[in-house]
Design a protein around this motif. Structure first.
Motif, mmCIF file in Angstrom:
data_model
loop_
_atom_site.group_PDB
_atom_site.id
_atom_site.type_symbol
_atom_site.label_atom_id
_atom_site.label_comp_id
_atom_site.label_asym_id
_atom_site.label_seq_id
_atom_site.Cartn_x
_atom_site.Cartn_y
_atom_site.Cartn_z
ATOM 1 N N VAL A 10 0.870 -1.171 0.000
ATOM 2 C CA VAL A 10 0.000 0.000 0.000
ATOM 3 C C VAL A 10 0.911 1.227 0.000
ATOM 4 O O VAL A 10 1.827 1.327 0.810
ATOM 5 N N VAL A 11 0.657 2.146 -0.930
ATOM 6 C CA VAL A 11 1.473 3.356 -1.039
ATOM 7 C C VAL A 11 0.573 4.548 -0.736
ATOM 8 O O VAL A 11 0.063 5.210 -1.626
ATOM 9 N N ASP A 12 0.388 4.789 0.567
ATOM 10 C CA ASP A 12 -0.480 5.889 0.973
ATOM 11 C C ASP A 12 0.269 7.200 1.145
ATOM 12 O O ASP A 12 -0.335 8.256 1.297
ATOM 13 N N ASN A 13 1.596 7.146 1.091
ATOM 14 C CA ASN A 13 2.421 8.350 1.184
ATOM 15 C C ASN A 13 3.534 8.246 0.141
ATOM 16 O O ASN A 13 4.689 7.975 0.479
ATOM 17 N N PRO A 14 3.217 8.468 -1.141
ATOM 18 C CA PRO A 14 4.200 8.265 -2.200
ATOM 19 C C PRO A 14 5.355 9.267 -2.134
ATOM 20 O O PRO A 14 5.211 10.364 -1.601
ATOM 21 N N ILE A 56 -5.090 4.019 -5.328
ATOM 22 C CA ILE A 56 -5.933 4.973 -6.061
ATOM 23 C C ILE A 56 -5.745 6.372 -5.468
ATOM 24 O O ILE A 56 -5.757 6.540 -4.239
ATOM 25 N N TYR A 57 -5.600 7.350 -6.355
ATOM 26 C CA TYR A 57 -5.308 8.728 -5.958
ATOM 27 C C TYR A 57 -6.157 9.699 -6.779
ATOM 28 O O TYR A 57 -6.669 9.338 -7.833
ATOM 29 N N THR A 58 -6.215 10.926 -6.312
ATOM 30 C CA THR A 58 -6.699 12.023 -7.141
ATOM 31 C C THR A 58 -5.544 12.996 -7.326
ATOM 32 O O THR A 58 -4.748 13.221 -6.406
ATOM 33 N N LEU A 59 -5.474 13.538 -8.523
ATOM 34 C CA LEU A 59 -4.462 14.542 -8.854
ATOM 35 C C LEU A 59 -5.182 15.847 -9.126
ATOM 36 O O LEU A 59 -6.069 15.909 -9.977
ATOM 37 N N ARG A 142 7.514 18.157 -4.131
ATOM 38 C CA ARG A 142 6.566 19.233 -3.830
ATOM 39 C C ARG A 142 5.226 18.980 -4.515
ATOM 40 O O ARG A 142 4.163 19.118 -3.909
ATOM 41 N N MET A 143 5.260 18.573 -5.778
ATOM 42 C CA MET A 143 4.017 18.296 -6.488
ATOM 43 C C MET A 143 3.311 17.084 -5.874
ATOM 44 O O MET A 143 2.085 17.083 -5.729
ATOM 45 N N LEU A 144 4.077 16.061 -5.521
ATOM 46 C CA LEU A 144 3.475 14.883 -4.882
ATOM 47 C C LEU A 144 2.721 15.288 -3.622
ATOM 48 O O LEU A 144 1.583 14.861 -3.402
ATOM 49 N N GLN A 145 3.355 16.096 -2.789
ATOM 50 C CA GLN A 145 2.760 16.477 -1.513
ATOM 51 C C GLN A 145 1.565 17.423 -1.681
ATOM 52 O O GLN A 145 0.592 17.337 -0.938
ATOM 53 N N THR A 149 -3.455 13.083 -3.853
ATOM 54 C CA THR A 149 -4.124 12.667 -2.626
ATOM 55 C C THR A 149 -4.456 11.183 -2.707
ATOM 56 O O THR A 149 -5.115 10.742 -3.657
ATOM 57 N N TYR A 150 -3.999 10.427 -1.715
ATOM 58 C CA TYR A 150 -4.306 9.004 -1.630
ATOM 59 C C TYR A 150 -5.781 8.845 -1.254
ATOM 60 O O TYR A 150 -6.264 9.472 -0.321
#
Length: 156
Positions: A10-14, A56-59, A142-145, A149-150
């Motif tokens: 699980v990658v909840d904090n990429p 699954i994420y939203t960008l 920076r963009m990831l953070q 959103t997970y």
């Protein structure tokens, strides 16, 4: 926009730290907009008798703050960019790169090109018949953070 990432965890904090170097678009966190593509990619973990997840994420990156490189086709610019990234020579800084995946069929062509067995012209003629499966590579922390959103994970 909803995006998917296949993994054996699980990658909840990429982050970009866990990315391998010399990938299609360089070091970054890779996603796809096609759930079926992520599920297909996750099957490799099942074949290795590991857990398989589609994260699954939203960008949300709809402003001009970000430096994004967008490739719409398997063309000369895409081929040169991938060649430079895979050889460690890509020096341009982007927050995100979007474009076609070097899938099994495409990778055969670009490997022949990278190894000098076919010319760029022949490679591009072969690639023009391929419809790109789009991948998103977020290269900046920076963009990831700030933009990704997970949401949840789906275990296969």
């Amino acid at each position: 926009m909803t995006l998917y990432h296949a993994s054996n965890v699980v990658v909840d904090n990429p982050d970009t730290k866990h990315s391998r170097e010399y990938l299609d678009f360089g070091r970054g966190f890779y996603l796809t907009s096609m759930c079926e593509q992520a599920e297909k990619y996750a099957q490799r973990f099942i074949r290795r008798r590991q857990n398989a997840y589609v994260n699954i994420y939203t960008l949300d990156a709809d402003n001009d703050e970000w430096k994004v490189r967008d490739f719409l086709a398997y063309d000369k610019e895409w081929l040169d960019f991938v060649a430079n990234c895979r050889s460690g020579r890509q020096t341009e800084e982007y927050d995100m790169v979007v474009g076609g995946i070097a899938n099994d069929k495409v990778i055969l062509t670009i490997d022949l090109y990278f190894n000098g067995h076919i010319t760029q012209e022949v490679a591009l003629n072969r690639l023009k018949f391929e419809h790109p499966n789009i991948q998103y590579c977020i290269r900046s922390e920076r963009m990831l953070q700030q933009c990704l959103t997970y949401i949840e994970r789906k275990k296969l």
